[in-house]
Write a protein that holds these residues in place. Sequence first.
Motif, mmCIF file in Angstrom:
data_model
loop_
_atom_site.group_PDB
_atom_site.id
_atom_site.type_symbol
_atom_site.label_atom_id
_atom_site.label_comp_id
_atom_site.label_asym_id
_atom_site.label_seq_id
_atom_site.Cartn_x
_atom_site.Cartn_y
_atom_site.Cartn_z
ATOM 1 N N ASP A 132 57.541 31.588 52.871
ATOM 2 C CA ASP A 132 56.693 32.616 52.280
ATOM 3 C C ASP A 132 55.298 32.446 52.863
ATOM 4 N N PRO A 133 54.689 33.508 53.395
ATOM 5 C CA PRO A 133 53.379 33.377 54.068
ATOM 6 C C PRO A 133 52.305 32.745 53.185
ATOM 7 N N ALA A 134 52.230 33.168 51.921
ATOM 8 C CA ALA A 134 51.201 32.627 51.032
ATOM 9 C C ALA A 134 51.433 31.142 50.772
ATOM 10 N N GLY A 153 45.280 30.709 49.228
ATOM 11 C CA GLY A 153 46.727 30.868 49.323
ATOM 12 C C GLY A 153 47.370 30.979 47.957
ATOM 13 N N LEU A 154 46.903 30.171 47.008
ATOM 14 C CA LEU A 154 47.450 30.215 45.654
ATOM 15 C C LEU A 154 47.141 31.535 44.967
ATOM 16 N N ASP A 155 45.968 32.095 45.260
ATOM 17 C CA ASP A 155 45.560 33.361 44.643
ATOM 18 C C ASP A 155 46.478 34.513 45.029
ATOM 19 N N THR A 156 47.100 34.420 46.199
ATOM 20 C CA THR A 156 47.984 35.496 46.659
ATOM 21 C C THR A 156 49.455 35.168 46.436
ATOM 22 N N ALA A 161 57.491 33.025 45.342
ATOM 23 C CA ALA A 161 57.112 31.932 46.237
ATOM 24 C C ALA A 161 57.144 30.580 45.539
ATOM 25 N N ALA A 162 56.712 30.551 44.279
ATOM 26 C CA ALA A 162 56.658 29.284 43.536
ATOM 27 C C ALA A 162 56.527 29.581 42.055
ATOM 28 N N VAL A 167 52.086 26.447 40.730
ATOM 29 C CA VAL A 167 50.849 27.060 41.212
ATOM 30 C C VAL A 167 49.661 26.536 40.407
ATOM 31 N N ALA A 168 49.825 26.471 39.073
ATOM 32 C CA ALA A 168 48.742 25.981 38.218
ATOM 33 C C ALA A 168 48.417 24.522 38.527
ATOM 34 N N PHE A 169 49.447 23.707 38.741
ATOM 35 C CA PHE A 169 49.218 22.289 39.019
ATOM 36 C C PHE A 169 48.408 22.100 40.297
ATOM 37 N N TYR A 170 48.810 22.764 41.366
ATOM 38 C CA TYR A 170 48.090 22.584 42.622
ATOM 39 C C TYR A 170 46.730 23.279 42.604
ATOM 40 N N ARG A 171 46.596 24.319 41.780
ATOM 41 C CA ARG A 171 45.276 24.905 41.615
ATOM 42 C C ARG A 171 44.332 23.878 40.988
ATOM 43 N N GLY A 172 44.832 23.162 39.981
ATOM 44 C CA GLY A 172 44.014 22.121 39.362
ATOM 45 C C GLY A 172 43.626 21.047 40.359
#
Length: 250
Positions: A132-134, A153-156, A161-162, A167-172
Amino acid sequence: MNTHEELFESYLKGRSTTAERADFEARMRADPSFAEQFRQFRAAAAVVRIAGDQRLKQRLAAIHAEVFPERRGRLIPITRRGWLAIAASVLVLIGVSYFFASRQASTSDLYAEHMVAYPGPDRERSDDGANDPAWTHFADAYSEERYDDAITGLDTMTSDAAPAYMVAFYRGQCLLLKTNPDPQAAMRAFQEVLATDNDLLASARWYLGLAAMNHGDHALARVQFTALRDAGAYKHTEAARLLEALPDEQ
């Protein structure tokens, strides 16, 4: 420095694979000498991180030159590895606990010592192996420590994709590690992970505790570290140490 320097640094930087981390932690439990070398290396790394300004680095270099006069004429390059070598030798000589006690270590020092990036995810997420590109954009940026780009990347990212908790964990993670950290937003991201049942709960609790500690919310940090310690979960030994070191007041 010891002969395990690259191994220690790889572990602390989150570059080890899951299997390598498991082997490393097993060796730590089985080999007291290896564990002590790692403790000294981690303390030296913390000194370099919290040194920040040039004055403390100059003090470390001066102590090193005084103890090792035969090296005084040599130019020591100011690189991370060079300062690690100086800090390690100084800490061994004067004692890790004495050094940190003399600096009246604060919660920011504790945070700097324990905040290590969680290992990056695989680049491929979909069942058919297509990227997935994002997700690919995020995974590449995260592995290269371009955390602001990783957030883009997480915003899109879509749910295909996940999963949302990942997404929340890696955003943190990215919010704590980016150029201008945002511990409050990171805390909200990790709390989002804790709101559902998933395989990152213990890890999210550890990083929520660190983010809360860094933000000055010692009560929230204590809740997270206590839960990890009592459950014998992720980083439970370090969580127990932090509980002893955290000040009681908010």
